[in-house]
Design a protein around this motif. Sequence first.
Motif, PDB file in Angstrom:
ATOM      1  N   TYR A 151      -8.338  10.471   3.777  1.00 42.53           N
ATOM      2  CA  TYR A 151      -7.586  10.930   4.947  1.00 42.53           C
ATOM      3  C   TYR A 151      -6.941   9.750   5.673  1.00 42.53           C
ATOM      4  CZ  TYR A 151      -6.501  13.027   9.460  1.00 42.53           C
ATOM      5  OH  TYR A 151      -5.861  13.437  10.589  1.00 42.53           O
ATOM      6  N   ASN A 152      -7.672   8.656   5.825  1.00 44.92           N
ATOM      7  CA  ASN A 152      -7.159   7.485   6.536  1.00 44.92           C
ATOM      8  C   ASN A 152      -6.050   6.770   5.779  1.00 44.92           C
ATOM      9  OD1 ASN A 152      -8.748   7.785   8.816  1.00 44.92           O
ATOM     10  ND2 ASN A 152     -10.458   6.694   7.885  1.00 44.92           N
ATOM     11  N   GLU A 153      -5.933   7.002   4.484  1.00 41.95           N
ATOM     12  CA  GLU A 153      -4.878   6.381   3.684  1.00 41.95           C
ATOM     13  C   GLU A 153      -3.594   7.205   3.679  1.00 41.95           C
ATOM     14  OE1 GLU A 153      -6.431   5.496  -0.195  1.00 41.95           O
ATOM     15  OE2 GLU A 153      -7.863   4.054   0.602  1.00 41.95           O
ATOM     16  N   MET A 154      -3.595   8.303   4.392  1.00 37.48           N
ATOM     17  CA  MET A 154      -2.403   9.143   4.480  1.00 37.48           C
ATOM     18  C   MET A 154      -1.600   8.719   5.707  1.00 37.48           C
ATOM     19  SD  MET A 154      -4.233  12.725   3.490  1.00 37.48           S
ATOM     20  CE  MET A 154      -2.753  13.677   3.569  1.00 37.48           C
ATOM     21  N   ARG A 157       0.860  -1.184   0.000  1.00 37.64           N
ATOM     22  CA  ARG A 157       0.000   0.000   0.000  1.00 37.64           C
ATOM     23  C   ARG A 157       0.895   1.232   0.000  1.00 37.64           C
ATOM     24  NH1 ARG A 157      -2.003   3.732   3.398  1.00 37.64           N
ATOM     25  NH2 ARG A 157      -0.860   2.919   5.180  1.00 37.64           N
ATOM     26  N   VAL A 158       0.648   2.100  -0.942  1.00 34.28           N
ATOM     27  CA  VAL A 158       1.401   3.347  -1.022  1.00 34.28           C
ATOM     28  C   VAL A 158       0.552   4.434  -0.374  1.00 34.28           C
ATOM     29  CG1 VAL A 158       2.413   5.045  -2.596  1.00 34.28           C
ATOM     30  CG2 VAL A 158       2.485   2.607  -3.162  1.00 34.28           C
ATOM     31  N   PRO A 159       1.103   5.119   0.635  1.00 41.60           N
ATOM     32  CA  PRO A 159       0.328   6.176   1.284  1.00 41.60           C
ATOM     33  C   PRO A 159      -0.062   7.260   0.293  1.00 41.60           C
ATOM     34  CG  PRO A 159       2.433   5.834   2.404  1.00 41.60           C
ATOM     35  CD  PRO A 159       2.444   5.000   1.169  1.00 41.60           C
ATOM     36  N   ARG A 160      -1.241   7.807   0.483  1.00 38.81           N
ATOM     37  CA  ARG A 160      -1.704   8.872  -0.401  1.00 38.81           C
ATOM     38  C   ARG A 160      -1.002  10.176  -0.041  1.00 38.81           C
ATOM     39  NH1 ARG A 160      -6.128   8.030  -3.929  1.00 38.81           N
ATOM     40  NH2 ARG A 160      -7.216   6.133  -3.396  1.00 38.81           N
ATOM     41  N   PRO A 161      -0.678  10.978  -1.052  1.00 30.91           N
ATOM     42  CA  PRO A 161      -0.056  12.278  -0.771  1.00 30.91           C
ATOM     43  C   PRO A 161      -1.114  13.294  -0.319  1.00 30.91           C
ATOM     44  CG  PRO A 161      -0.324  11.980  -3.130  1.00 30.91           C
ATOM     45  CD  PRO A 161      -0.767  10.699  -2.471  1.00 30.91           C
ATOM     46  N   LEU A 162      -0.676  14.339   0.316  1.00 29.70           N
ATOM     47  CA  LEU A 162      -1.570  15.396   0.784  1.00 29.70           C
ATOM     48  C   LEU A 162      -2.380  15.973  -0.367  1.00 29.70           C
ATOM     49  CD1 LEU A 162      -2.575  17.302   2.990  1.00 29.70           C
ATOM     50  CD2 LEU A 162      -0.561  18.720   2.573  1.00 29.70           C
ATOM     51  N   SER A 163      -1.801  16.046  -1.543  1.00 29.66           N
ATOM     52  CA  SER A 163      -2.494  16.631  -2.701  1.00 29.66           C
ATOM     53  C   SER A 163      -3.783  15.883  -3.052  1.00 29.66           C
ATOM     54  CB  SER A 163      -1.562  16.678  -3.912  1.00 29.66           C
ATOM     55  OG  SER A 163      -1.162  15.365  -4.263  1.00 29.66           O
ATOM     56  N   SER A 164      -3.857  14.585  -2.755  1.00 25.39           N
ATOM     57  CA  SER A 164      -5.085  13.849  -3.062  1.00 25.39           C
ATOM     58  C   SER A 164      -6.232  14.326  -2.182  1.00 25.39           C
ATOM     59  CB  SER A 164      -4.869  12.346  -2.907  1.00 25.39           C
ATOM     60  OG  SER A 164      -4.469  12.024  -1.597  1.00 25.39           O
ATOM     61  N   LEU A 165      -5.946  14.712  -0.954  1.00 22.54           N
ATOM     62  CA  LEU A 165      -6.970  15.253  -0.067  1.00 22.54           C
ATOM     63  C   LEU A 165      -7.390  16.644  -0.535  1.00 22.54           C
ATOM     64  CD1 LEU A 165      -8.513  14.591   2.544  1.00 22.54           C
ATOM     65  CD2 LEU A 165      -6.690  15.727   3.808  1.00 22.54           C
ATOM     66  N   ARG A 190     -25.090  17.010  -7.331  1.00 20.75           N
ATOM     67  CA  ARG A 190     -26.031  15.894  -7.129  1.00 20.75           C
ATOM     68  C   ARG A 190     -25.429  14.727  -6.339  1.00 20.75           C
ATOM     69  NH1 ARG A 190     -27.627  14.982 -12.948  1.00 20.75           N
ATOM     70  NH2 ARG A 190     -26.061  16.507 -13.367  1.00 20.75           N
ATOM     71  N   LYS A 191     -24.344  14.949  -5.623  1.00 21.20           N
ATOM     72  CA  LYS A 191     -23.795  13.917  -4.744  1.00 21.20           C
ATOM     73  C   LYS A 191     -24.249  14.236  -3.329  1.00 21.20           C
ATOM     74  CE  LYS A 191     -21.462  11.453  -7.659  1.00 21.20           C
ATOM     75  NZ  LYS A 191     -21.814  10.107  -7.964  1.00 21.20           N
ATOM     76  N   THR A 192     -24.359  13.214  -2.524  1.00 20.12           N
ATOM     77  CA  THR A 192     -24.808  13.424  -1.153  1.00 20.12           C
ATOM     78  C   THR A 192     -23.625  13.785  -0.257  1.00 20.12           C
ATOM     79  OG1 THR A 192     -24.511  11.110  -0.519  1.00 20.12           O
ATOM     80  CG2 THR A 192     -26.658  11.730  -1.459  1.00 20.12           C
ATOM     81  N   LEU A 193     -23.953  14.380   0.870  1.00 21.32           N
ATOM     82  CA  LEU A 193     -22.936  14.687   1.872  1.00 21.32           C
ATOM     83  C   LEU A 193     -22.295  13.401   2.364  1.00 21.32           C
ATOM     84  CD1 LEU A 193     -21.480  16.700   3.678  1.00 21.32           C
ATOM     85  CD2 LEU A 193     -23.422  16.584   5.256  1.00 21.32           C
ATOM     86  N   LYS A 194     -23.088  12.338   2.473  1.00 19.33           N
ATOM     87  CA  LYS A 194     -22.566  11.046   2.923  1.00 19.33           C
ATOM     88  C   LYS A 194     -21.493  10.542   1.956  1.00 19.33           C
ATOM     89  CE  LYS A 194     -23.838   6.254   4.008  1.00 19.33           C
ATOM     90  NZ  LYS A 194     -22.459   5.917   4.041  1.00 19.33           N
ATOM     91  N   THR A 195     -21.766  10.606   0.660  1.00 18.72           N
ATOM     92  CA  THR A 195     -20.810  10.154  -0.353  1.00 18.72           C
ATOM     93  C   THR A 195     -19.520  10.964  -0.272  1.00 18.72           C
ATOM     94  OG1 THR A 195     -22.628   9.526  -1.820  1.00 18.72           O
ATOM     95  CG2 THR A 195     -20.471   9.779  -2.833  1.00 18.72           C
ATOM     96  N   TYR A 196     -19.675  12.276  -0.170  1.00 21.71           N
ATOM     97  CA  TYR A 196     -18.511  13.156  -0.099  1.00 21.71           C
ATOM     98  C   TYR A 196     -17.698  12.895   1.169  1.00 21.71           C
ATOM     99  CZ  TYR A 196     -15.811  17.469   0.534  1.00 21.71           C
ATOM    100  OH  TYR A 196     -14.805  18.375   0.764  1.00 21.71           O
ATOM    101  N   SER A 197     -18.360  12.811   2.318  1.00 16.93           N
ATOM    102  CA  SER A 197     -17.615  12.618   3.569  1.00 16.93           C
ATOM    103  C   SER A 197     -16.975  11.231   3.618  1.00 16.93           C
ATOM    104  CB  SER A 197     -18.495  12.867   4.789  1.00 16.93           C
ATOM    105  OG  SER A 197     -19.534  11.929   4.874  1.00 16.93           O
ATOM    106  N   ASP A 198     -17.657  10.212   3.087  1.00 19.58           N
ATOM    107  CA  ASP A 198     -17.066   8.863   3.050  1.00 19.58           C
ATOM    108  C   ASP A 198     -15.783   8.857   2.232  1.00 19.58           C
ATOM    109  OD1 ASP A 198     -19.146   7.907   4.591  1.00 19.58           O
ATOM    110  OD2 ASP A 198     -20.133   6.817   2.961  1.00 19.58           O
ATOM    111  N   ARG A 199     -15.803   9.501   1.061  1.00 25.36           N
ATOM    112  CA  ARG A 199     -14.601   9.588   0.211  1.00 25.36           C
ATOM    113  C   ARG A 199     -13.492  10.364   0.908  1.00 25.36           C
ATOM    114  NH1 ARG A 199     -16.250  12.232  -5.229  1.00 25.36           N
ATOM    115  NH2 ARG A 199     -15.555  13.829  -3.853  1.00 25.36           N
ATOM    116  N   ASP A 200     -13.865  11.452   1.566  1.00 25.70           N
ATOM    117  CA  ASP A 200     -12.895  12.292   2.256  1.00 25.70           C
ATOM    118  C   ASP A 200     -12.214  11.523   3.392  1.00 25.70           C
ATOM    119  OD1 ASP A 200     -11.968  15.245   2.571  1.00 25.70           O
ATOM    120  OD2 ASP A 200     -12.476  14.618   4.618  1.00 25.70           O
ATOM    121  N   TRP A 201     -12.992  10.807   4.214  1.00 22.12           N
ATOM    122  CA  TRP A 201     -12.409  10.062   5.339  1.00 22.12           C
ATOM    123  C   TRP A 201     -11.547   8.909   4.849  1.00 22.12           C
ATOM    124  CZ3 TRP A 201     -12.283  13.481   8.522  1.00 22.12           C
ATOM    125  CH2 TRP A 201     -13.382  14.202   8.964  1.00 22.12           C
ATOM    126  N   GLU A 202     -11.992   8.250   3.794  1.00 23.84           N
ATOM    127  CA  GLU A 202     -11.202   7.155   3.230  1.00 23.84           C
ATOM    128  C   GLU A 202      -9.842   7.678   2.773  1.00 23.84           C
ATOM    129  OE1 GLU A 202     -11.376   4.352  -0.710  1.00 23.84           O
ATOM    130  OE2 GLU A 202     -13.267   4.777   0.295  1.00 23.84           O
TER     131      GLU A 202
END
Length: 167
Positions: free
Chosen positions: A102-105, A72-80, A88-100
């Motif tokens: 963030y947790n990969e950094m 697993r290669v850690p994600r760079p800050l730029s990806s966040l 038309r995306k939900t807050l849930k979809t956006y926050s789930d992607r954001d936390w995922e």
Amino acid sequence: MYNGKTDPVEHVSHFNQRMAVNSRDKAWMCKVFPSSLGPIAMKWFDSLKADSINSFKELTQAFGSRFITCSRVPRPLSSLLSLSMRERKTLKTYSDRDWEMYNEMDSNFEDVAISTFKSGLPTEHGLRKSLTGKPITNLCQLMDRIDKYKRVEEDQQMGKGKDKVIP
């Protein structure tokens, strides 16, 4: 079971956790390690030359070297920084992607995570207005605020379905 597709370092770490009681007996660890391998990794293990491994450390290093492409290669800050809530995306979809993301950094960029999450929201979004009016100082506060707005969003979506008449 290691399937040959996941991070070998994580696998060894999980194996060590499961074997914590026996961790001082390295010979036993070497004998039991193959039981954690799936078919692909077992094929690699079976191909090792006799007496080519002298310790559990050598075994796990050889294992890691063989399956390094799965690391697993850690994600760079730029990806966040590049995330945003699309139309038309939900807050849930956006926050789930954001936390995922963030947790990969590997590093802790809590202040950046808060700032980028807020700036990724549409300017007219209620949560963005709330975060601007009542700033937060840590991720727990952000998660609590997001949860409140997700519940409102879910209630609104359920309310839309109630208006439909079923023939």
